[in-house]
Design a protein around this motif. Structure first.
Motif, PDB file in Angstrom:
ATOM      1  N   ARG A   1      41.657 -45.872 -15.009  1.00 19.32           N
ATOM      2  CA  ARG A   1      43.004 -46.076 -14.611  1.00 19.32           C
ATOM      3  C   ARG A   1      43.139 -45.257 -13.148  1.00 19.32           C
ATOM      4  NH1 ARG A   1      47.476 -47.510 -16.501  1.00 19.32           N
ATOM      5  NH2 ARG A   1      46.938 -47.492 -18.537  1.00 19.32           N
ATOM      6  N   ILE A   2      43.513 -46.190 -12.060  1.00 18.89           N
ATOM      7  CA  ILE A   2      43.867 -45.552 -11.006  1.00 18.89           C
ATOM      8  C   ILE A   2      44.784 -44.423 -10.866  1.00 18.89           C
ATOM      9  CG2 ILE A   2      44.459 -46.103  -8.596  1.00 18.89           C
ATOM     10  CD1 ILE A   2      43.154 -48.889  -8.781  1.00 18.89           C
ATOM     11  N   PRO A   3      44.924 -43.488 -10.504  1.00 16.01           N
ATOM     12  CA  PRO A   3      46.099 -42.645 -10.685  1.00 16.01           C
ATOM     13  C   PRO A   3      47.057 -42.691  -9.772  1.00 16.01           C
ATOM     14  CG  PRO A   3      44.164 -41.257  -9.400  1.00 16.01           C
ATOM     15  CD  PRO A   3      43.766 -42.674  -9.814  1.00 16.01           C
ATOM     16  N   ARG A   4      48.369 -42.269  -9.946  1.00 18.16           N
ATOM     17  CA  ARG A   4      49.531 -42.389  -9.017  1.00 18.16           C
ATOM     18  C   ARG A   4      49.120 -41.929  -7.574  1.00 18.16           C
ATOM     19  NH1 ARG A   4      54.740 -40.730 -12.523  1.00 18.16           N
ATOM     20  NH2 ARG A   4      54.340 -42.148 -14.170  1.00 18.16           N
ATOM     21  N   GLY A   5      49.595 -42.691  -6.645  1.00 15.10           N
ATOM     22  CA  GLY A   5      49.242 -42.366  -5.293  1.00 15.10           C
ATOM     23  C   GLY A   5      47.950 -42.424  -4.721  1.00 15.10           C
ATOM     24  N   SER A   6      46.990 -43.084  -5.389  1.00 13.85           N
ATOM     25  CA  SER A   6      45.620 -43.170  -5.234  1.00 13.85           C
ATOM     26  C   SER A   6      45.376 -44.293  -4.303  1.00 13.85           C
ATOM     27  CB  SER A   6      44.852 -43.627  -6.130  1.00 13.85           C
ATOM     28  OG  SER A   6      43.375 -43.743  -5.941  1.00 13.85           O
ATOM     29  N   THR A   7      44.692 -44.042  -3.131  1.00 13.52           N
ATOM     30  CA  THR A   7      44.340 -45.173  -2.010  1.00 13.52           C
ATOM     31  C   THR A   7      42.677 -45.405  -2.120  1.00 13.52           C
ATOM     32  OG1 THR A   7      44.245 -43.602  -0.223  1.00 13.52           O
ATOM     33  CG2 THR A   7      46.395 -44.984  -0.651  1.00 13.52           C
ATOM     34  N   LYS A   8      41.859 -44.536  -2.535  1.00 11.55           N
ATOM     35  CA  LYS A   8      40.665 -44.159  -2.394  1.00 11.55           C
ATOM     36  C   LYS A   8      39.860 -43.888  -3.854  1.00 11.55           C
ATOM     37  CE  LYS A   8      40.967 -43.026   2.378  1.00 11.55           C
ATOM     38  NZ  LYS A   8      40.636 -42.132   3.417  1.00 11.55           N
ATOM     39  N   THR A   9      39.981 -44.518  -4.849  1.00 14.12           N
ATOM     40  CA  THR A   9      39.637 -44.399  -6.091  1.00 14.12           C
ATOM     41  C   THR A   9      38.009 -44.912  -5.892  1.00 14.12           C
ATOM     42  OG1 THR A   9      41.350 -44.333  -7.231  1.00 14.12           O
ATOM     43  CG2 THR A   9      39.438 -45.024  -8.562  1.00 14.12           C
ATOM     44  N   ASP A  10      37.056 -44.253  -6.353  1.00 11.53           N
ATOM     45  CA  ASP A  10      35.416 -44.408  -6.082  1.00 11.53           C
ATOM     46  C   ASP A  10      34.601 -44.276  -7.204  1.00 11.53           C
ATOM     47  OD1 ASP A  10      33.172 -45.256  -4.493  1.00 11.53           O
ATOM     48  OD2 ASP A  10      33.792 -43.514  -3.135  1.00 11.53           O
ATOM     49  N   TRP A  11      33.506 -45.069  -7.052  1.00  9.60           N
ATOM     50  CA  TRP A  11      32.447 -44.791  -8.545  1.00  9.60           C
ATOM     51  C   TRP A  11      31.477 -43.948  -8.086  1.00  9.60           C
ATOM     52  CZ3 TRP A  11      33.651 -49.040  -5.172  1.00  9.60           C
ATOM     53  CH2 TRP A  11      32.669 -49.535  -4.259  1.00  9.60           C
ATOM     54  N   GLU A  12      30.848 -43.649  -9.089  1.00  8.11           N
ATOM     55  CA  GLU A  12      29.433 -42.577  -9.254  1.00  8.11           C
ATOM     56  C   GLU A  12      28.582 -43.066 -10.395  1.00  8.11           C
ATOM     57  OE1 GLU A  12      29.920 -38.748  -7.805  1.00  8.11           O
ATOM     58  OE2 GLU A  12      31.324 -39.163  -6.201  1.00  8.11           O
ATOM     59  N   VAL A  13      27.786 -43.402 -10.503  1.00 13.92           N
ATOM     60  CA  VAL A  13      26.942 -43.434 -11.377  1.00 13.92           C
ATOM     61  C   VAL A  13      25.772 -42.492 -11.774  1.00 13.92           C
ATOM     62  CG1 VAL A  13      24.981 -45.086 -10.414  1.00 13.92           C
ATOM     63  CG2 VAL A  13      24.772 -44.926 -12.873  1.00 13.92           C
TER      64      VAL A  13
ATOM     65  N   PRO B   1      22.864 -43.034  -3.446  1.00  8.95           N
ATOM     66  CA  PRO B   1      23.786 -43.951  -2.467  1.00  8.95           C
ATOM     67  C   PRO B   1      24.481 -45.130  -3.011  1.00  8.95           C
ATOM     68  CG  PRO B   1      21.434 -44.406  -2.201  1.00  8.95           C
ATOM     69  CD  PRO B   1      21.508 -43.075  -3.155  1.00  8.95           C
ATOM     70  N   GLY B   2      25.530 -45.591  -2.075  1.00 13.92           N
ATOM     71  CA  GLY B   2      26.208 -46.619  -2.565  1.00 13.92           C
ATOM     72  C   GLY B   2      27.591 -46.663  -2.851  1.00 13.92           C
ATOM     73  N   VAL B   3      28.117 -45.334  -2.982  1.00 12.89           N
ATOM     74  CA  VAL B   3      29.352 -45.072  -3.125  1.00 12.89           C
ATOM     75  C   VAL B   3      30.344 -45.990  -2.093  1.00 12.89           C
ATOM     76  CG1 VAL B   3      29.171 -42.893  -4.399  1.00 12.89           C
ATOM     77  CG2 VAL B   3      29.719 -42.954  -2.217  1.00 12.89           C
ATOM     78  N   GLY B   4      31.716 -46.149  -2.774  1.00 10.36           N
ATOM     79  CA  GLY B   4      32.519 -46.770  -1.858  1.00 10.36           C
ATOM     80  C   GLY B   4      32.851 -46.203  -0.241  1.00 10.36           C
ATOM     81  N   MET B   5      33.076 -44.789  -0.523  1.00  6.70           N
ATOM     82  CA  MET B   5      33.330 -44.210   0.856  1.00  6.70           C
ATOM     83  C   MET B   5      32.173 -44.286   1.738  1.00  6.70           C
ATOM     84  SD  MET B   5      33.039 -40.110  -0.377  1.00  6.70           S
ATOM     85  CE  MET B   5      33.357 -39.442   1.366  1.00  6.70           C
TER      86      MET B   5
ATOM     87  N   PRO C   1      34.594 -48.712   4.322  1.00  8.15           N
ATOM     88  CA  PRO C   1      34.788 -48.258   2.857  1.00  8.15           C
ATOM     89  C   PRO C   1      35.180 -49.328   2.052  1.00  8.15           C
ATOM     90  CG  PRO C   1      35.328 -46.566   4.526  1.00  8.15           C
ATOM     91  CD  PRO C   1      35.247 -47.962   5.356  1.00  8.15           C
ATOM     92  N   VAL C   2      34.872 -49.246   0.757  1.00 10.13           N
ATOM     93  CA  VAL C   2      35.422 -50.253  -0.219  1.00 10.13           C
ATOM     94  C   VAL C   2      35.770 -49.333  -1.490  1.00 10.13           C
ATOM     95  CG1 VAL C   2      35.018 -52.076  -1.625  1.00 10.13           C
ATOM     96  CG2 VAL C   2      33.944 -52.041   0.422  1.00 10.13           C
ATOM     97  N   PHE C   3      37.033 -49.368  -1.894  1.00 10.77           N
ATOM     98  CA  PHE C   3      37.503 -48.600  -3.170  1.00 10.77           C
ATOM     99  C   PHE C   3      38.017 -49.514  -4.139  1.00 10.77           C
ATOM    100  CE2 PHE C   3      37.981 -45.839   0.759  1.00 10.77           C
ATOM    101  CZ  PHE C   3      37.116 -44.694   0.262  1.00 10.77           C
ATOM    102  N   LEU C   4      38.090 -49.028  -5.344  1.00 12.87           N
ATOM    103  CA  LEU C   4      38.436 -49.958  -6.462  1.00 12.87           C
ATOM    104  C   LEU C   4      39.898 -50.070  -6.732  1.00 12.87           C
ATOM    105  CD1 LEU C   4      36.612 -47.659  -9.442  1.00 12.87           C
ATOM    106  CD2 LEU C   4      36.070 -49.860  -8.453  1.00 12.87           C
ATOM    107  N   GLN C   5      40.140 -51.517  -7.105  1.00 11.54           N
ATOM    108  CA  GLN C   5      41.433 -52.194  -7.090  1.00 11.54           C
ATOM    109  C   GLN C   5      41.768 -52.499  -8.596  1.00 11.54           C
ATOM    110  OE1 GLN C   5      43.564 -51.931  -4.330  1.00 11.54           O
ATOM    111  NE2 GLN C   5      41.804 -51.073  -3.224  1.00 11.54           N
ATOM    112  N   ALA C   6      43.018 -52.523  -9.013  1.00 12.16           N
ATOM    113  CA  ALA C   6      43.373 -53.209 -10.389  1.00 12.16           C
ATOM    114  C   ALA C   6      42.713 -54.344 -10.534  1.00 12.16           C
ATOM    115  CB  ALA C   6      44.677 -53.095 -10.617  1.00 12.16           C
ATOM    116  N   GLY C   7      41.847 -54.818 -11.646  1.00 12.01           N
ATOM    117  CA  GLY C   7      41.211 -55.793 -11.838  1.00 12.01           C
ATOM    118  C   GLY C   7      39.901 -55.907 -11.765  1.00 12.01           C
ATOM    119  N   ASP C   8      39.356 -54.926 -10.834  1.00 10.87           N
ATOM    120  CA  ASP C   8      37.781 -54.760 -10.695  1.00 10.87           C
ATOM    121  C   ASP C   8      37.088 -54.545 -12.010  1.00 10.87           C
ATOM    122  OD1 ASP C   8      38.339 -55.337  -8.054  1.00 10.87           O
ATOM    123  OD2 ASP C   8      37.955 -53.131  -7.384  1.00 10.87           O
ATOM    124  N   ILE C   9      36.062 -54.809 -12.031  1.00 12.11           N
ATOM    125  CA  ILE C   9      35.031 -54.541 -13.239  1.00 12.11           C
ATOM    126  C   ILE C   9      33.843 -53.948 -12.749  1.00 12.11           C
ATOM    127  CG2 ILE C   9      33.526 -55.752 -15.062  1.00 12.11           C
ATOM    128  CD1 ILE C   9      36.551 -56.040 -15.415  1.00 12.11           C
TER     129      ILE C   9
END
Length: 283
Positions: free
Chosen positions: A114-126, A247-251, A256-264
């Motif tokens: 879930r993207i938190p309120r106020g977020s514009t830069k939610t990112d991934w990290e395996v 390496p390869g995180v959105g930031m 930069p690319v960040f997560l959006q609702a609907g992404d898998i």
């Protein structure tokens, strides 16, 4: 493994792709008490006896929870891959960078993120996660750390970069939103891994490969990290250590690319299984 609805998971042992062994009659959960009371050795005896008798259950689409119950603490290591440090424009650390993540961020490997309120830069990290198997402090050497490790898991150390780097204070603000620590699908004990220093990590977003790396490129390996952390704090049975991301995180992308609702998001580590999360919007 732990399967069942959130808050009602029961402990099981995965036998193969299609079957598991239900051990919930012997163990209440894979938690601090389990790991701290020689639970893994007792579990091995139960599994050996029951499999010899042909005891097995077929998976039937049950939800998979995190393979460990909520830990006492989640400890995280930042910038533990040289190429990840480079993509973020930061120096390779001389000592491990330590930050914490709220234990209630832990969810199952296939639960929504879930993207938190106020977020514009939610990112991934395996990441490779270490689960602690005994109360541990002041280890004498990295070699001694082996006896303190119960096993390894896949972790997605989801992060909100604006909260983490632009709001001042500590990194934990960008790391501790709900659902920000998918874990699992299963815990693998060290004896089942030929070489924890040679595991491949990968992560895809909407079918596009974003991260690809190897634990061989870690700056600080798992034994070093457990020994190092034991000099500063007490590690409790069932604690989780997130060991850093390649390496390869959105930031780090251009732009930069960040997560959006609907992404898998799909991710995995050699021998430790695969996760799949749907990204949803704020509550």
């Amino acid at each position: 493994m732990r399967i069942g609805e959130a808050g009602s998971e029961r402990p099981v042992v995965r036998l193969d792709e299609e079957h598991y062994l239900d051990v919930s009659d012997e163990f209440s959960d894979f938690d601090e008490r389990f790991f701290g009371s020689d639970g893994l050795n007792r579990l091995a005896e139960v599994v050996a006896g029951r499999t010899a008798e042909g005891d097995r259950v077929r998976f039937a689409g049950e939800r998979i929870g995190a393979p460990i119950a909520r830990p006492h603490q989640i400890l995280c290591i930042g910038l533990n891959y040289r190429d990840h440090a480079a993509e973020t424009g930061q120096r390779v650390p001389a000592e491990p960078i330590l930050f914490t993540k709220s234990p209630n961020t832990m969810v199952g490997p296939n639960d929504d993120v879930r993207i938190p309120r106020g977020s514009t830069k939610t990112d991934w990290e395996v990441e490779l996660g270490i689960v602690i198997g005994r109360r541990t402090s002041y280890l004498a050497s990295p070699a001694d750390a082996a006896a303190s490790i119960a096993g390894y898991v896949v972790v997605n150390d989801v992060s909100e970069r604006a909260f983490q780097t632009e709001r001042g204070g500590q990194w934990c603000k960008g790391k501790s939103a709900e659902t920000f620590n998918p874990c699992g699908p299963w815990l693998v004990t060290p004896d089942e891994l030929a070489d924890v220093g040679g595991l491949d990590l990968w992560l895809d977003v909407n079918g596009v490969r974003r991260q690809s790396g190897s634990t061989s490129l870690m700056i600080f390996d798992p034994l070093f990290l457990v020994h190092y952390l034991s000099q500063f704090l007490v590690l409790e049975p069932g604690d989780l250590i997130n060991t850093g991301t390649p390496p390869g995180v959105g930031m780090g992308l251009e732009p930069p690319v960040f997560l959006q609702a609907g992404d898998i998001v799909e991710l995995g580590v050699t021998g430790l299984g695969v996760q799949r999360q749907r990204v949803v919007g704020p509550r």
